[in-house]
Write an enzyme that holds these catalytic residues in place. Structure first.
Site, PDB file in Angstrom:
ATOM      1  N   SER A  96      30.467  53.143  52.283  1.00  0.00           N
ATOM      2  CA  SER A  96      31.302  52.155  51.606  1.00  0.00           C
ATOM      3  C   SER A  96      32.559  52.838  51.053  1.00  0.00           C
ATOM      4  O   SER A  96      33.357  53.374  51.817  1.00  0.00           O
ATOM      5  CB  SER A  96      30.504  51.456  50.507  1.00  0.00           C
ATOM      6  OG  SER A  96      31.181  50.292  50.061  1.00  0.00           O
TER       7      SER A  96
ATOM      8  N   LYS B 247      40.543  30.881  37.900  1.00  0.00           N
ATOM      9  CA  LYS B 247      40.451  31.990  36.950  1.00  0.00           C
ATOM     10  C   LYS B 247      39.010  32.456  36.788  1.00  0.00           C
ATOM     11  O   LYS B 247      38.748  33.646  36.609  1.00  0.00           O
ATOM     12  CB  LYS B 247      41.019  31.561  35.585  1.00  0.00           C
ATOM     13  CG  LYS B 247      41.046  32.675  34.561  1.00  0.00           C
ATOM     14  CD  LYS B 247      41.922  33.834  35.026  1.00  0.00           C
ATOM     15  CE  LYS B 247      41.969  34.933  33.987  1.00  0.00           C
ATOM     16  NZ  LYS B 247      42.734  36.090  34.469  1.00  0.00           N
TER      17      LYS B 247
END
Length: 536
Positions: free
Chosen positions: A390, A442
């Site tokens: 990763s 948001k």
């Protein structure tokens, strides 16, 4: 007070603890972690145990932040230990002294602020050629004379035993040497002490006169030095030895004149430091230069032929044992800065990487730090000892070459986002959690709100957007990858990763480091390790 000040000034100038010469000796002959035993303490300077801070401008910063360890010295130490155990300490020490003097001489010549001119290089090669030519003849004469004396002693002994020179398997009807029995004498440091010389003589000879064995017993080895011929030969050998010494001193004087005041102290420290290592006998400098001529030293410093890059190159090594947040980037950025500001053309960097990945922002920054090596024109090698997955692989792909150990794990090119949600539990407990936002997205998936399909859809889009950036970054740095085949979130071990192009070679970091040393690189381990702040 005046005497004390004068003493401190002498120590700083000539090699007391904390003096300029001691600093120079440490630089040439120690690994930088601790001071060595300077050979300058006996040259008119009283020693001491405390290292005083100098008020003079010695060119040393008041605080250092980077710790550098030369790995070549560590490998030299391994070689010394094994050679000492399997062959002899004398041979091990001789090899190490030769390597140390080679490095010290190279450093001393490179210590000037201005590079050597072609004329200075030519003059150095000229005086060295004179030393090697004249000195070589003298040493050849010394070897021949030593051979002659040795042959004379052996021949005399053979004649006393009635053995013709060149005769093999003689019958031994002469006065051959007969080993002493326990009751005849005791050998102490090669000198025979008698218990009863008369009894031993009678037991050995059986005729009048004294056997050769008895003569050796009575007089020991010292009597053999009374030969007039041997004395003359020894006198001639001493004269040749003196000529070699005078020749070496003339060479040293010429070198100091050529290199000038900038490098004088460094050359002095290199040569006297070599003698302090137990190699002060006549011919030592000559032998060192025969094994490693000044031309080789100059070439290693970049003074070779105009069309050849002969400078000895450096490999700078860093470690990155990454955690989930890539917090080690705070040290890595300082190490990268130190290296790229000091590296010369042809120098390389190597990072020993171990990380299973973590935050996008943390590993994005860490990968950007490694990219600075390539921006500075330095070749970068990444060695994966156990895992580069990763975010760890995001860092690894910035390298020009990725080396993985046989069972290292590579890949996991993918993105994951998981958030626990307590909304139903909070509702059962009668707890209502209010979140006030401005902006449609948001807050999407959070631990405290009821998650909608729209929230999941938006989060999925965000994660896929990050994966697209990740894939583009990896493919840009390793265009040979079939990116859609490997960017699946899967991981592969060693050879499987090699087959898919995720790495370039299967080997351990130790293998790679030794290869660089064998190729003649100076290998330095670089670590950001600032001195601790003292709290008053």
């Amino acid at each position: 007070t005046i005497a004390s000040a004068a003493k401190e000034d002498r120590e700083e100038r000539f090699g007391g603890p904390g003096g300029a010469v001691q600093e120079l000796y440490d630089d040439l002959y120690t690994d930088g972690t601790k001071g060595g035993s300077s050979p300058f303490g006996g040259l008119g300077v009283a020693g001491g145990s405390r290292r005083k801070s100098s008020k003079k401008n010695l060119g040393i910063p008041s605080k250092q932040y980077i710790k550098v360890t030369k790995l070549n010295d560590r490998y030299d130490s391994y070689g010394y230990s094994l050679t000492a155990a399997t062959e002899s300490k004398a041979l091990a020490a001789a090899k190490l002294r030769s390597a140390n003097f080679d490095r010290a001489l190279s450093r001393s010549i490179a210590s000037g602020l201005t590079p050597l001119t072609p004329g200075e290089k030519t003059d150095l090669i000229r005086v060295e050629k004179e030393l090697l030519t004249l000195g070589g003849r003298l040493v050849a004469e010394m070897v021949s004379l030593q051979r002659k004396m040795t042959d004379s002693v052996i021949t005399d002994e053979m004649k006393s035993m009635s053995v013709e020179v060149g005769e093999l398997d003689a019958e031994g009807d002469g006065d051959e040497y007969v080993p002493a029995k326990d009751e005849e004498g005791i050998i102490v440091d090669a000198v025979i002490e008698e218990k009863n010389v008369t009894e031993a003589t009678e037991a050995t000879t059986g005729r009048e006169g004294t056997s050769k064995k008895s003569e050796v017993k009575k007089s020991g080895l010292k009597s053999m030095l009374k030969s007039r011929t041997l004395k003359n030969d020894l006198k001639e050998l001493a004269e040749l030895n003196t000529e070699v010494t005078k020749l070496e001193l003339a060479f040293v004087r010429a070198v100091i004149e050529i290199l000038g005041p900038e490098r004088a102290n460094a050359v002095r420290a290199a040569i006297l430091g070599n003698e302090a290592g137990g190699t002060a006998a006549a011919g030592t400098l000559l032998k060192c230069l025969q094994e490693r001529p000044l031309k080789s030293v100059l070439t290693s410093l970049g003074y070779g032929d105009a069309d050849a890059d002969g400078r000895k190159k450096s490999l700078f090594v860093c470690d990155f044992p990454g955690d989930v947040t890539a917090s080690q980037v705070s040290e890595l950025r300082e190490e990268v800065t130190a290296i790229v500001r000091s590296a010369k053309p042809g120098d390389e960097a190597l990072v020993v990487l171990q990380s299973g990945g973590g935050t996008v922002t943390g590993y994005g920054l860490a990968a950007s730090q490694l990219a600075r090596f390539k921006e500075a024109g330095m070749k970068l090698t990444i060695c994966v000892e156990q895992v580069a997955a990763s975010g760890g692989y995001m860092m690894a792909c910035t390298a020009d070459k990725i080396v993985a150990s046989p069972f290292a794990v590579l890949g996991s090119i993918g993105v994951i986002s998981d958030v626990p949600n307590f909304f139903n539990r909070l509702q059962r407990e009668g707890i209502e959690f209010q979140t006030i936002t401005a902006g449609k997205y948001k807050r999407t998936v959070t631990p405290t709100k009821k998650i909608t399909n729209e929230d999941i859809k938006k989060s999925k889009e965000d994660v896929e957007g990050i994966l697209k950036l990740f894939k583009t970054f990896v493919h840009t740095n390793r265009p040979q990858l079939e990116i859609d085949e490997v960017a699946t979130g899967e991981t592969w071990f060693g050879t499987d990763a090699l087959d898919r192009g995720l790495c370039d070679e299967i080997a351990t970091a130790d293998d790679i480091l030794v290869q660089y040393v064998d190729k003649g690189y100076d290998v330095f381990d670089v670590k950001y390790d600032p001195e601790p702040e003292l709290v008053p």
